[in-house]
Motif scaffolding. Structure first.
Motif, PDB file in Angstrom:
ATOM      1  N   CYS A 163       0.845  -1.200   0.000  1.00 58.20           N
ATOM      2  CA  CYS A 163       0.000   0.000   0.000  1.00 58.20           C
ATOM      3  C   CYS A 163       0.878   1.246   0.000  1.00 58.20           C
ATOM      4  CB  CYS A 163      -0.925   0.002   1.213  1.00 58.20           C
ATOM      5  SG  CYS A 163      -1.910   1.507   1.330  1.00 58.20           S
ATOM      6  N   ARG A 181       0.096   4.162   0.733  1.00 58.39           N
ATOM      7  CA  ARG A 181      -0.211   5.115   1.807  1.00 58.39           C
ATOM      8  C   ARG A 181       0.304   4.654   3.161  1.00 58.39           C
ATOM      9  NH1 ARG A 181      -4.743   8.629   0.615  1.00 58.39           N
ATOM     10  NH2 ARG A 181      -5.118   8.493  -1.604  1.00 58.39           N
ATOM     11  N   CYS A 182       0.006   3.398   3.523  1.00 57.90           N
ATOM     12  CA  CYS A 182       0.392   2.956   4.872  1.00 57.90           C
ATOM     13  C   CYS A 182       1.584   2.005   4.845  1.00 57.90           C
ATOM     14  CB  CYS A 182      -0.781   2.292   5.580  1.00 57.90           C
ATOM     15  SG  CYS A 182      -1.323   0.760   4.805  1.00 57.90           S
ATOM     16  N   ARG A 207       1.757  -1.031   4.246  1.00 56.41           N
ATOM     17  CA  ARG A 207       1.553  -2.419   4.641  1.00 56.41           C
ATOM     18  C   ARG A 207       1.528  -3.279   3.380  1.00 56.41           C
ATOM     19  NH1 ARG A 207      -3.598  -3.071   7.956  1.00 56.41           N
ATOM     20  NH2 ARG A 207      -4.412  -1.829   6.240  1.00 56.41           N
ATOM     21  N   CYS A 209      -4.600   0.013  -0.049  1.00 53.70           N
ATOM     22  CA  CYS A 209      -5.271  -1.073   0.665  1.00 53.70           C
ATOM     23  C   CYS A 209      -6.710  -0.646   1.014  1.00 53.70           C
ATOM     24  CB  CYS A 209      -4.483  -1.461   1.918  1.00 53.70           C
ATOM     25  SG  CYS A 209      -4.641  -0.300   3.273  1.00 53.70           S
ATOM     26  N   CYS A 235      -7.036   2.135   3.634  1.00 57.70           N
ATOM     27  CA  CYS A 235      -6.632   3.460   3.163  1.00 57.70           C
ATOM     28  C   CYS A 235      -7.635   4.034   2.178  1.00 57.70           C
ATOM     29  CB  CYS A 235      -5.244   3.403   2.541  1.00 57.70           C
ATOM     30  SG  CYS A 235      -3.970   3.187   3.783  1.00 57.70           S
TER      31      CYS A 235
HETATM   32 ZN   LIG Z   1      -2.946   1.249   3.345  1.00 57.03          ZN
END
Ligand SMILES: [Zn+2]
Ligand SMILES: [Zn+2]
Length: 239
Positions: free
Chosen positions: A47, A49-50, A52, A127, A130
């Motif tokens: 992901c 953004r995060c 993960r 994900c 997100c």
């Molecule tokens: Zn994410």
């Protein structure tokens, strides 16, 4: 009688003086791929953004262990006793990478150890958590209220503390995020992606409160799949 073949030799390729496993040399065994199979390439979803990554359907913190888990799930070690897969090294950039692996185990009572390289292809995605947050999805509102004489500075500091707490909790809960922030008289409202995260924050800041946390909820939507209303929770904290 010649003693030429009294030494060990591989019946398949005829090479001599090599260590044999179940009667065959290592090259022949590996060619047959009966011992183990390791994927040559693995595609991973990360992901953007995060950060993960997805491992067997679950979004987990990006780590070497998670990468190894992914390599393991695509491998088989039928021909090895006590197989062990160890990660020797990782190199990953934005799009590509390699995993250096060591495979060990026993074959016909002999220890065997081989190294392999698996190439990685990295797919940057968003994900589900997100994408929910980016769509300003939130399950809870945390209302922080202060005494009438509270200074702007004090209010601002508390806000930073709460945000820092939520940020730290994001490792365990991707929805532990502030999607909206609003100042009101004597305080502020934070709209938080996850109810669980909001609850956790209440527990953490409880000691600093003048009164108990007040929780209210209202229905804001309906979950057709689960056949039940979706509630949004408001936690009021009086500092
Ligand atoms: Zn994410
Ligand atoms: Zn051979």
């Amino acid at each position: 009688m010649t003693s030429r073949f009294l030494g060990v030799f591989c019946p398949k390729c005829g090479s001599e003086n090599k260590k044999l496993f179940n009667g065959f040399c290592i090259e022949c065994l590996l060619k047959d791929k009966k011992l183990f199979s390791i994927p040559e390439k693995i595609g991973i979803e990360v992901c953007s953004r995060c950060n993960r990554m997805r491992v067997r359907g679950k979004w987990v913190a990006y780590s070497d262990t998670a990468l190894l888990g992914l390599a393991k799930s695509g491998s088989s070690f039928k021909g090895l006793e006590n197989p062990l897969l160890v990660l020797k090294g990782v190199e990953v950039n934005d799009k590509f990478g390699v995993l250096m692996l060591k495979i060990s185990g026993r074959v016909g009572g002999e220890e065997l150890e081989v190294e392999r390289i698996v190439s990685l292809r990295v797919f940057r995605v968003t994900c589900p958590s997100c994408s929910r947050v980016s769509g300003s999805y939130f399950e809870a509102i945390l209302q922080a209220r202060f005494e009438p004489k509270a200074s702007k500075k004090k209010i601002g500091e508390k806000m930073s503390e709460i945000r820092a707490f939520l940020k730290k909790n994001e490792e365990n809960d991707a929805l532990s995020r502030v999607v909206k922030l609003q100042f009101v008289n004597n305080g502020f409202d934070l709209s938080i992606g996850s109810k669980r995260a909001a609850k956790k924050a209440c527990g953490f800041f409880e000691k600093q409160l003048r009164e108990r946390v007040i929780v209210t909820s209202d229905i804001y939507s309906y979950d057709r799949n689960k056949g039940r209303p979706i509630k949004r929770y408001t936690f009021c904290l009086r500092f």
